[in-house]
Design a protein around this motif. Structure first.
Motif, PDB file in Angstrom:
ATOM      1  N   GLU A 158      10.594  63.776  40.773  1.00 45.44           N
ATOM      2  CA  GLU A 158      11.107  64.558  39.647  1.00 45.44           C
ATOM      3  C   GLU A 158      11.897  63.670  38.693  1.00 45.44           C
ATOM      4  O   GLU A 158      12.942  63.134  39.045  1.00 45.44           O
ATOM      5  CB  GLU A 158      12.009  65.678  40.162  1.00 45.44           C
ATOM      6  CG  GLU A 158      12.630  66.534  39.070  1.00 45.44           C
ATOM      7  CD  GLU A 158      11.585  67.214  38.213  1.00 45.44           C
ATOM      8  OE1 GLU A 158      11.385  66.744  37.074  1.00 45.44           O
ATOM      9  OE2 GLU A 158      10.968  68.191  38.680  1.00 45.44           O
ATOM     10  N   PHE A 218      13.899  71.394  40.071  1.00 43.36           N
ATOM     11  CA  PHE A 218      12.454  71.165  40.145  1.00 43.36           C
ATOM     12  C   PHE A 218      11.795  71.705  38.882  1.00 43.36           C
ATOM     13  O   PHE A 218      11.903  72.897  38.579  1.00 43.36           O
ATOM     14  CB  PHE A 218      11.856  71.854  41.376  1.00 43.36           C
ATOM     15  CG  PHE A 218      12.394  71.353  42.683  1.00 43.36           C
ATOM     16  CD1 PHE A 218      11.831  70.263  43.321  1.00 43.36           C
ATOM     17  CD2 PHE A 218      13.488  71.970  43.273  1.00 43.36           C
ATOM     18  CE1 PHE A 218      12.337  69.804  44.521  1.00 43.36           C
ATOM     19  CE2 PHE A 218      14.000  71.526  44.470  1.00 43.36           C
ATOM     20  CZ  PHE A 218      13.426  70.426  45.101  1.00 43.36           C
ATOM     21  N   GLN A 243       6.033  70.001  39.225  1.00 44.72           N
ATOM     22  CA  GLN A 243       6.129  69.459  40.570  1.00 44.72           C
ATOM     23  C   GLN A 243       5.029  70.007  41.486  1.00 44.72           C
ATOM     24  O   GLN A 243       4.691  71.202  41.443  1.00 44.72           O
ATOM     25  CB  GLN A 243       7.498  69.762  41.164  1.00 44.72           C
ATOM     26  CG  GLN A 243       8.605  68.893  40.616  1.00 44.72           C
ATOM     27  CD  GLN A 243       8.338  67.423  40.882  1.00 44.72           C
ATOM     28  OE1 GLN A 243       8.409  66.950  42.005  1.00 44.72           O
ATOM     29  NE2 GLN A 243       8.009  66.693  39.830  1.00 44.72           N
ATOM     30  N   ALA A 252       9.786  75.496  38.980  1.00 46.64           N
ATOM     31  CA  ALA A 252       8.674  75.349  39.924  1.00 46.64           C
ATOM     32  C   ALA A 252       8.334  76.713  40.523  1.00 46.64           C
ATOM     33  O   ALA A 252       9.156  77.290  41.248  1.00 46.64           O
ATOM     34  CB  ALA A 252       9.042  74.353  41.016  1.00 46.64           C
ATOM     35  N   THR A 311      17.667  65.047  42.081  1.00 43.50           N
ATOM     36  CA  THR A 311      16.287  65.521  42.195  1.00 43.50           C
ATOM     37  C   THR A 311      15.550  64.659  43.209  1.00 43.50           C
ATOM     38  O   THR A 311      16.019  63.577  43.582  1.00 43.50           O
ATOM     39  CB  THR A 311      15.531  65.453  40.855  1.00 43.50           C
ATOM     40  OG1 THR A 311      15.263  64.074  40.531  1.00 43.50           O
ATOM     41  CG2 THR A 311      16.326  66.094  39.732  1.00 43.50           C
ATOM     42  N   VAL A 334       7.419  69.912  46.972  1.00 43.87           N
ATOM     43  CA  VAL A 334       8.660  70.685  46.901  1.00 43.87           C
ATOM     44  C   VAL A 334       9.009  71.263  48.264  1.00 43.87           C
ATOM     45  O   VAL A 334      10.125  71.081  48.783  1.00 43.87           O
ATOM     46  CB  VAL A 334       8.542  71.814  45.855  1.00 43.87           C
ATOM     47  CG1 VAL A 334       9.777  72.716  45.897  1.00 43.87           C
ATOM     48  CG2 VAL A 334       8.366  71.228  44.454  1.00 43.87           C
ATOM     49  N   ALA A 340      18.258  75.226  45.390  1.00 48.85           N
ATOM     50  CA  ALA A 340      17.087  74.730  44.656  1.00 48.85           C
ATOM     51  C   ALA A 340      16.820  75.632  43.471  1.00 48.85           C
ATOM     52  O   ALA A 340      16.706  76.857  43.620  1.00 48.85           O
ATOM     53  CB  ALA A 340      15.862  74.682  45.567  1.00 48.85           C
ATOM     54  N   LEU A 371       8.973  77.975  44.350  1.00 48.52           N
ATOM     55  CA  LEU A 371      10.283  78.375  44.859  1.00 48.52           C
ATOM     56  C   LEU A 371      10.406  79.889  44.923  1.00 48.52           C
ATOM     57  O   LEU A 371      11.075  80.429  45.816  1.00 48.52           O
ATOM     58  CB  LEU A 371      11.392  77.802  43.976  1.00 48.52           C
ATOM     59  CG  LEU A 371      11.579  76.286  43.995  1.00 48.52           C
ATOM     60  CD1 LEU A 371      12.625  75.867  42.969  1.00 48.52           C
ATOM     61  CD2 LEU A 371      11.983  75.809  45.385  1.00 48.52           C
TER      62      LEU A 371
END
Length: 314
Positions: A202, A250, A254, A282, A198, A259, A278, A285
């Motif tokens: 994180e 994530f 976050q 989060a 991470t 990110v 990823a 994303l």
């Protein structure tokens, strides 16, 4: 209210402590105070801002909703009851999925009950039993993923204390590590080689371990590096270990800019042939998938991505 609860309600936090606790910057707190009338701190004997516990807990919920894509103007001025209602709607999807799997609603409720009663040994035994009866894949995707979401959301609504969330994390990571160890003992390691870690901001390892368990089940060769790895060190590890994929997790807390900026920087640091995956909760994303990065929207999608990689590198 008992004496302990009354003492807790009298706690006051400095603006620096609020920033550390919630992840909301000092400047942002001051702007919201002027613009929305919340938070509404008092003043200590040094005439510095002083925030009561109830306001800090409300700020945690607000931060959760901002991370999920809401704008400050939509949520900051709302009463805490309305904020909690919105937060509960965010977790409806994973819980709906889990409760429609035969028996998983019962397992979720029992796990949360054990955690709230502080019966960590009981929770650990409950999770071990679930792994044995469900298998690692179903345990991770159908029980632990929604349970992880429940715990995180309960903490953000101040229904769980920080120490309770930490106890859960240690319990879940211990169960996952044991399951991964047993899988590695029987698996024939092959490609792709996946380095898991991470970013420095994180701290949550559960999501990373859940991904690792699914990857090991698919026969991947995993190189776990733990959490909070600086980007320069990720690049050095890639240079030495030559993985095919760098997988990052994530959590919902976050900062979206951290990110996206971090993924863009990592993409520049790594060779083009090394894929970046990823995943996690989060929201950014899904809203703004970074170029050159494969977003894993759900643990269930890992298998398809592994198969895709193998087909391309046959």
């Amino acid at each position: 209210m008992n004496l302990r609860d009354d003492n807790a309600s009298q706690l006051q936090f400095s603006i620096a402590a609020v920033e550390r606790d919630t992840g909301i910057g000092k400047d942002t707190l001051r702007v919201w105070e002027r613009r929305y009338g919340f938070p509404n701190p008092g003043r200590d004997h040094f005439d510095e801002r002083s925030y009561p516990l109830a306001q800090v807990e409300k700020l945690r919920i607000i931060k959760r909703l901002l991370d999920a894509g809401h704008r400050p103007g939509q949520v900051v001025a709302l009463p805490v009851e309305e904020l909690q209602r919105i937060t509960e709607s965010l977790m409806a999807a994973p819980l709906h999925l889990a409760r429609h799997k035969e028996g998983e609603g019962h397992r979720l409720d029992e796990a949360m009950g054990l955690l709230r009663r502080h019966d960590i040994d009981g929770l650990r035994g409950h999770l071990h039993q679930a792994v044995a009866s469900m298998g690692v894949n179903r345990f991770v995707t159908e029980l632990l993923a929604p349970l992880n979401a429940m715990v995180g959301d309960a903490w953000m609504r101040a229904e769980l204390q920080v120490f309770e969330e930490h106890l859960y994390t240690e319990c879940a990571t211990g169960v996952l590590r044991q399951a991964i160890h047993q899988l590695n003992g029987h698996a024939q390691q092959r490609q792709p080689r996946v380095l898991l870690t991470t970013f420095p901001q994180e701290e949550h390892a559960v999501g990373l371990l859940m991904a690792e368990s699914i990857l090991v089940l698919q026969g991947c060769h995993c190189l776990p590096m733990g959490v909070k790895t600086p980007l320069s060190d990720i690049a050095k590890a890639v240079d030495i270990h030559q993985p095919d994929i760098v997988a990052l997790s994530f959590s919902v807390s976050q900062n979206p800019n951290h990110v996206l900026d971090g993924l863009a920087e990592l993409r520049r640091l790594l060779p083009a042939q090394v894929e970046i995956w990823a995943g996690g909760r989060a929201p950014v994303l899904q809203r703004r998938p970074p170029p050159g990065v494969t977003v894993i929207a759900d643990l269930l999608h890992i298998e398809a991505q592994v198969q895709r990689w193998r087909a391309q590198h046959a």
